[in-house]
Motif scaffolding. Structure first.
Motif, short mmCIF file in Angstrom:
data_model
loop_
_atom_site.label_atom_id
_atom_site.label_comp_id
_atom_site.label_asym_id
_atom_site.label_seq_id
_atom_site.Cartn_x
_atom_site.Cartn_y
_atom_site.Cartn_z
N SER A 48 0.83 -1.20 0.00
CA SER A 48 0.00 0.00 0.00
C SER A 48 0.87 1.26 0.00
CB SER A 48 -0.92 0.01 1.22
OG SER A 48 -1.79 -1.09 1.19
N LEU A 49 1.94 1.24 0.77
CA LEU A 49 2.86 2.39 0.80
C LEU A 49 3.47 2.65 -0.57
CD1 LEU A 49 4.56 1.80 4.25
CD2 LEU A 49 3.25 3.84 3.58
N ILE A 50 3.85 1.60 -1.27
CA ILE A 50 4.45 1.76 -2.61
C ILE A 50 3.43 2.39 -3.56
CG2 ILE A 50 5.24 0.48 -4.66
CD1 ILE A 50 6.54 -1.53 -2.64
N MET A 51 2.20 1.84 -3.58
CA MET A 51 1.19 2.38 -4.50
C MET A 51 0.79 3.81 -4.13
SD MET A 51 0.37 0.63 -7.16
CE MET A 51 -1.28 1.10 -7.65
N ALA A 52 0.78 4.11 -2.84
CA ALA A 52 0.42 5.47 -2.42
C ALA A 52 1.55 6.45 -2.74
CB ALA A 52 0.10 5.49 -0.93
N ASN A 53 2.73 6.16 -2.29
CA ASN A 53 3.84 7.11 -2.40
C ASN A 53 4.43 7.21 -3.80
OD1 ASN A 53 3.54 7.69 0.32
ND2 ASN A 53 5.05 6.18 0.94
N LYS A 54 4.51 6.10 -4.49
CA LYS A 54 5.14 6.12 -5.82
C LYS A 54 4.14 6.49 -6.92
CE LYS A 54 8.16 3.29 -8.75
NZ LYS A 54 8.87 2.01 -8.86
N TYR A 55 2.87 6.04 -6.76
CA TYR A 55 1.89 6.23 -7.83
C TYR A 55 0.69 7.10 -7.43
CZ TYR A 55 4.67 2.65 -10.06
OH TYR A 55 5.71 1.95 -10.61
N GLN A 56 0.69 7.62 -6.20
CA GLN A 56 -0.37 8.49 -5.70
C GLN A 56 -1.77 7.90 -5.94
OE1 GLN A 56 2.16 10.03 -7.87
NE2 GLN A 56 3.28 10.09 -5.96
N TYR A 57 -1.92 6.63 -5.66
CA TYR A 57 -3.18 5.92 -5.86
C TYR A 57 -4.08 6.13 -4.65
CZ TYR A 57 -6.29 1.99 -7.03
OH TYR A 57 -7.38 1.21 -7.32
N ALA A 58 -5.27 6.71 -4.87
CA ALA A 58 -6.17 7.11 -3.78
C ALA A 58 -6.54 5.94 -2.86
CB ALA A 58 -7.44 7.74 -4.35
N GLN A 59 -6.87 4.80 -3.43
CA GLN A 59 -7.24 3.66 -2.59
C GLN A 59 -6.08 3.21 -1.72
OE1 GLN A 59 -9.09 0.28 -4.54
NE2 GLN A 59 -8.60 -1.06 -2.83
N ALA A 60 -4.87 3.29 -2.25
CA ALA A 60 -3.69 2.88 -1.48
C ALA A 60 -3.45 3.81 -0.30
CB ALA A 60 -2.45 2.83 -2.38
N TYR A 61 -3.67 5.12 -0.50
CA TYR A 61 -3.57 6.05 0.64
C TYR A 61 -4.55 5.63 1.73
CZ TYR A 61 -0.77 9.55 -1.92
OH TYR A 61 0.23 10.22 -2.59
N TYR A 62 -5.77 5.30 1.32
CA TYR A 62 -6.77 4.88 2.29
C TYR A 62 -6.36 3.57 2.97
CZ TYR A 62 -11.14 3.57 4.46
OH TYR A 62 -12.10 3.20 5.38
N ASP A 63 -5.81 2.64 2.19
CA ASP A 63 -5.39 1.35 2.75
C ASP A 63 -4.28 1.53 3.79
OD1 ASP A 63 -7.27 0.06 1.19
OD2 ASP A 63 -5.82 -0.57 -0.34
N VAL A 64 -3.38 2.49 3.57
CA VAL A 64 -2.34 2.77 4.57
C VAL A 64 -3.00 3.26 5.85
CG1 VAL A 64 -0.37 4.25 5.17
CG2 VAL A 64 -0.50 3.22 2.89
N TYR A 65 -3.90 4.22 5.72
CA TYR A 65 -4.65 4.71 6.88
C TYR A 65 -5.35 3.55 7.59
CZ TYR A 65 -9.09 6.00 9.01
OH TYR A 65 -10.18 6.07 9.85
N ASN A 66 -6.03 2.74 6.81
CA ASN A 66 -6.79 1.60 7.34
C ASN A 66 -5.88 0.64 8.11
OD1 ASN A 66 -9.17 0.11 7.66
ND2 ASN A 66 -8.80 -1.06 5.81
N ASP A 67 -4.73 0.33 7.54
CA ASP A 67 -3.80 -0.58 8.21
C ASP A 67 -3.24 0.03 9.49
OD1 ASP A 67 -4.17 -2.57 6.35
OD2 ASP A 67 -2.38 -2.09 5.19
N LEU A 68 -3.02 1.33 9.49
CA LEU A 68 -2.49 1.98 10.69
C LEU A 68 -3.50 1.98 11.82
CD1 LEU A 68 -0.52 4.97 9.12
CD2 LEU A 68 0.42 2.90 10.18
N TYR A 69 -4.76 2.31 11.53
CA TYR A 69 -5.72 2.30 12.64
C TYR A 69 -6.08 0.88 13.05
CZ TYR A 69 -10.27 1.36 10.35
OH TYR A 69 -11.32 0.79 9.71
N ARG A 70 -5.85 -0.09 12.17
CA ARG A 70 -6.12 -1.48 12.54
C ARG A 70 -5.10 -2.02 13.55
NH1 ARG A 70 -9.86 -4.51 10.07
NH2 ARG A 70 -10.93 -3.55 8.32
#
Length: 167
Positions: free
Chosen positions: A86-108
């Motif tokens: 998720s971090l790779i897709m968020a940071n490298k490709y700015q993918y909206a769902q991946a940003y959310y998945d990082v958030y989701n994994d952190l609060y989990r």
């Protein structure tokens, strides 16, 4: 007499047809059938498939590969191992769902086992300050990119992680 025999035959046929409809037919369960967990566990253990999907994600930002790999990780019971993808897709490709998945994994990280099922408390206040701020940062990025789930979750929190007042 012929009419009576014909009437009886029609009545017997009618009764037989109605009884046949009321018979409960149970589905045949195959001996070798697997649960969803078992099938996705096999996918998770298929290193060639996982590596192929990972290559598509890392080198091309392939969103379909990302979603497929996400399902494999989640349904095989390895969701928490998906944070780095998720971090790779968020940071490298700015993918909206991946940003959310990082958030989701952190609060989990607030997950706990209750009986036989995992319970998750979506309360950022339970996180340490740095992790909470990081989770909020990723949630805000996802929402700014238009991801609906992120927008809904963001309505719950302000920048300090407190519930917003509905106006």
């Amino acid at each position: 007499m012929k009419t009576t025999n014909l009437t009886i035959l029609v009545m017997v046929s009618f009764i037989f047809c109605n009884c046949k409809d009321n018979i409960e037919v149970k589905p045949k369960i195959e001996e070798n059938s697997k649960s969803t967990l078992g099938v996705y566990q096999d996918y998770f253990n298929d290193k060639k498939k996982v590596n192929s999907l990972m290559d598509k994600i890392v080198f091309r930002g392939d969103t379909l590969a990302y979603k497929e790999l996400s399902m494999i990780y989640a349904l095989s019971g390895h969701r928490s191992d998906y944070l780095r993808v998720s971090l790779i897709m968020a940071n490298k490709y700015q993918y909206a769902q991946a940003y959310y998945d990082v958030y989701n994994d952190l609060y989990r990280t607030n997950s706990y086992i209750s009986g036989n099922k995992e319970e998750t408390i979506e309360d950022l206040n339970l996180l340490d300050k740095e992790t909470r701020n990081l989770a909020i940062k990723y949630l805000e990025k996802s929402a700014s990119k238009g991801y609906t789930k992120a927008k809904k979750s963001l309505l719950l929190y302000n920048s300090k992680g407190e519930l917003l007042e509905n106006k």
